[in-house]
Motif scaffolding. Sequence first.
Motif, PDB file in Angstrom:
ATOM      1  N   PRO A   1       0.135  -7.063  16.050  1.00 12.08           N
ATOM      2  CA  PRO A   1      -0.654  -8.522  15.415  1.00 12.08           C
ATOM      3  C   PRO A   1      -1.837  -8.268  15.106  1.00 12.08           C
ATOM      4  O   PRO A   1      -2.537  -7.354  15.499  1.00 12.08           O
ATOM      5  N   GLY A   2      -2.702  -9.410  13.978  1.00  5.30           N
ATOM      6  CA  GLY A   2      -3.345  -8.242  13.351  1.00  5.30           C
ATOM      7  C   GLY A   2      -3.714  -7.980  12.050  1.00  5.30           C
ATOM      8  O   GLY A   2      -4.804  -7.714  11.223  1.00  5.30           O
ATOM      9  N   VAL A   3      -2.573  -6.586  12.349  1.00  3.72           N
ATOM     10  CA  VAL A   3      -2.603  -5.963  10.504  1.00  3.72           C
ATOM     11  C   VAL A   3      -1.722  -6.728   9.581  1.00  3.72           C
ATOM     12  O   VAL A   3      -1.027  -7.437   9.547  1.00  3.72           O
ATOM     13  N   THR A   4      -2.602  -6.733   8.673  1.00  2.00           N
ATOM     14  CA  THR A   4      -2.753  -6.598   7.411  1.00  2.00           C
ATOM     15  C   THR A   4      -2.380  -5.855   6.563  1.00  2.00           C
ATOM     16  O   THR A   4      -3.819  -5.128   6.188  1.00  2.00           O
ATOM     17  N   ILE A   5      -0.975  -5.639   5.734  1.00  2.00           N
ATOM     18  CA  ILE A   5      -1.155  -4.276   4.748  1.00  2.00           C
ATOM     19  C   ILE A   5       0.079  -5.695   2.638  1.00  2.00           C
ATOM     20  O   ILE A   5       0.105  -6.241   3.054  1.00  2.00           O
ATOM     21  N   GLU A   6      -1.158  -4.701   2.529  1.00  2.00           N
ATOM     22  CA  GLU A   6      -1.171  -5.051   1.050  1.00  2.00           C
ATOM     23  C   GLU A   6      -0.351  -3.921   0.047  1.00  2.00           C
ATOM     24  O   GLU A   6       0.456  -4.596  -0.609  1.00  2.00           O
ATOM     25  N   ASP A   7      -0.682  -3.372   1.170  1.00  3.42           N
ATOM     26  CA  ASP A   7      -0.638  -1.593   0.239  1.00  3.42           C
ATOM     27  C   ASP A   7       0.040  -0.673   0.702  1.00  3.42           C
ATOM     28  O   ASP A   7      -0.648  -0.804   1.381  1.00  3.42           O
ATOM     29  N   LEU A   8       1.527  -0.549   1.163  1.00  2.00           N
ATOM     30  CA  LEU A   8       1.978   0.825   1.971  1.00  2.00           C
ATOM     31  C   LEU A   8       1.369   2.160   1.844  1.00  2.00           C
ATOM     32  O   LEU A   8       1.413   3.029   2.428  1.00  2.00           O
ATOM     33  N   HIS A   9       0.714   1.823   0.360  1.00  2.85           N
ATOM     34  CA  HIS A   9      -0.125   3.412   0.268  1.00  2.85           C
ATOM     35  C   HIS A   9      -1.375   3.887   0.357  1.00  2.85           C
ATOM     36  O   HIS A   9      -1.506   4.775   1.279  1.00  2.85           O
ATOM     37  N   ALA A  10      -1.841   2.478   1.524  1.00  2.70           N
ATOM     38  CA  ALA A  10      -3.522   3.085   2.150  1.00  2.70           C
ATOM     39  C   ALA A  10      -3.477   1.475   2.267  1.00  2.70           C
ATOM     40  O   ALA A  10      -3.433   0.778   2.392  1.00  2.70           O
ATOM     41  N   PHE A  11      -4.014   1.729   4.016  1.00  2.76           N
ATOM     42  CA  PHE A  11      -4.012   0.770   4.895  1.00  2.76           C
ATOM     43  C   PHE A  11      -5.062   0.899   6.106  1.00  2.76           C
ATOM     44  O   PHE A  11      -5.043   2.275   6.293  1.00  2.76           O
ATOM     45  N   GLU A  12      -6.048   0.274   6.782  1.00  2.00           N
ATOM     46  CA  GLU A  12      -6.575   0.656   7.922  1.00  2.00           C
ATOM     47  C   GLU A  12      -5.417  -0.314   9.194  1.00  2.00           C
ATOM     48  O   GLU A  12      -5.419  -1.224   8.844  1.00  2.00           O
ATOM     49  N   LEU A  13      -5.901   1.008  10.067  1.00  2.00           N
ATOM     50  CA  LEU A  13      -5.786   0.432  11.683  1.00  2.00           C
ATOM     51  C   LEU A  13      -6.640   0.243  12.931  1.00  2.00           C
ATOM     52  O   LEU A  13      -7.410   1.380  12.270  1.00  2.00           O
ATOM     53  N   SER A  14      -6.340  -0.335  13.027  1.00  2.00           N
ATOM     54  CA  SER A  14      -7.984  -0.721  14.331  1.00  2.00           C
ATOM     55  C   SER A  14      -7.450   0.202  15.761  1.00  2.00           C
ATOM     56  O   SER A  14      -6.300   0.412  15.740  1.00  2.00           O
ATOM     57  N   ASP A  15      -8.822   0.451  16.065  1.00  2.00           N
ATOM     58  CA  ASP A  15      -7.696   1.317  17.838  1.00  2.00           C
ATOM     59  C   ASP A  15      -6.948   0.278  17.978  1.00  2.00           C
ATOM     60  O   ASP A  15      -6.633  -0.919  17.915  1.00  2.00           O
ATOM     61  N   SER A  16      -5.426   0.871  18.560  1.00  2.10           N
ATOM     62  CA  SER A  16      -4.353   0.182  19.196  1.00  2.10           C
ATOM     63  C   SER A  16      -3.862  -0.517  18.151  1.00  2.10           C
ATOM     64  O   SER A  16      -2.372  -1.434  18.804  1.00  2.10           O
ATOM     65  N   GLN A  17      -3.249  -0.162  16.992  1.00  6.69           N
ATOM     66  CA  GLN A  17      -2.496  -0.988  16.338  1.00  6.69           C
ATOM     67  C   GLN A  17      -1.846   0.058  15.691  1.00  6.69           C
ATOM     68  O   GLN A  17      -1.772   1.097  15.755  1.00  6.69           O
ATOM     69  N   GLY A  18       0.208  -1.033  15.244  1.00  4.34           N
ATOM     70  CA  GLY A  18       0.658   0.993  14.328  1.00  4.34           C
ATOM     71  C   GLY A  18       1.706  -0.447  13.914  1.00  4.34           C
ATOM     72  O   GLY A  18       1.297  -1.530  14.260  1.00  4.34           O
ATOM     73  N   VAL A  19       2.310   0.096  12.704  1.00  9.17           N
ATOM     74  CA  VAL A  19       3.196  -0.402  12.270  1.00  9.17           C
ATOM     75  C   VAL A  19       4.551   0.557  12.078  1.00  9.17           C
ATOM     76  O   VAL A  19       4.332   1.767  12.130  1.00  9.17           O
ATOM     77  N   LEU A  20       5.375  -0.236  12.369  1.00  9.91           N
ATOM     78  CA  LEU A  20       6.745   0.812  12.313  1.00  9.91           C
ATOM     79  C   LEU A  20       7.646   0.480  10.862  1.00  9.91           C
ATOM     80  O   LEU A  20       7.912  -0.744  10.475  1.00  9.91           O
ATOM     81  N   LEU A  21       8.090   0.654   9.664  1.00 11.69           N
ATOM     82  CA  LEU A  21       8.434   1.356   8.494  1.00 11.69           C
ATOM     83  C   LEU A  21      10.315   1.497   8.944  1.00 11.69           C
ATOM     84  O   LEU A  21      10.820   2.753   9.322  1.00 11.69           O
ATOM     85  N   LYS A  22      10.445   1.224   7.983  1.00 13.64           N
ATOM     86  CA  LYS A  22      12.212   0.887   8.211  1.00 13.64           C
ATOM     87  C   LYS A  22      12.469   1.452   6.028  1.00 13.64           C
ATOM     88  O   LYS A  22      11.993   0.069   5.126  1.00 13.64           O
ATOM     89  N   PRO A  23      13.613   1.457   5.987  1.00 11.29           N
ATOM     90  CA  PRO A  23      13.549   1.798   4.128  1.00 11.29           C
ATOM     91  C   PRO A  23      14.642   0.706   4.128  1.00 11.29           C
ATOM     92  O   PRO A  23      15.187  -0.427   4.230  1.00 11.29           O
ATOM     93  N   LYS A  24      14.200   0.486   3.029  1.00  8.80           N
ATOM     94  CA  LYS A  24      14.860  -1.387   2.295  1.00  8.80           C
ATOM     95  C   LYS A  24      15.913  -0.667   1.531  1.00  8.80           C
ATOM     96  O   LYS A  24      16.731   0.412   1.395  1.00  8.80           O
ATOM     97  N   LYS A  25      17.064  -2.149   1.546  1.00  8.13           N
ATOM     98  CA  LYS A  25      18.623  -2.609   1.831  1.00  8.13           C
ATOM     99  C   LYS A  25      18.511  -1.966   0.193  1.00  8.13           C
ATOM    100  O   LYS A  25      17.605  -2.903  -0.843  1.00  8.13           O
ATOM    101  N   GLN A  26      19.700  -1.080  -0.100  1.00  4.55           N
ATOM    102  CA  GLN A  26      19.808  -0.471  -1.301  1.00  4.55           C
ATOM    103  C   GLN A  26      20.560  -1.941  -1.804  1.00  4.55           C
ATOM    104  O   GLN A  26      21.797  -2.889  -1.560  1.00  4.55           O
TER     105      GLN A  26
END
Length: 82
Positions: free
Chosen positions: A57-82
Amino acid sequence: MSDENHTVFYGLRTEPDTDSPMQVAMVVNMGGDPLTVTLGDWLQLDLEEWEIAIASPGVTIEDLHAFELSDSQGVLLKPKKQ
């Protein structure tokens, strides 16, 4: 990755022993100052082929190439569907 300013865990997981293995990539700031994440560089990923599966919650990502994470924040990525 840990230093006096933050502790960050990141990685790529590939399902073993299958013909079409599933993958996930993750990054989490476990403590300390906000951090600019460049996961594509760290894991040698083409981020055009990845999308956010879930984010703290609270994570805003406009570009996966560079984004900011604060203390206790995380992101899980998955491959895009082909």
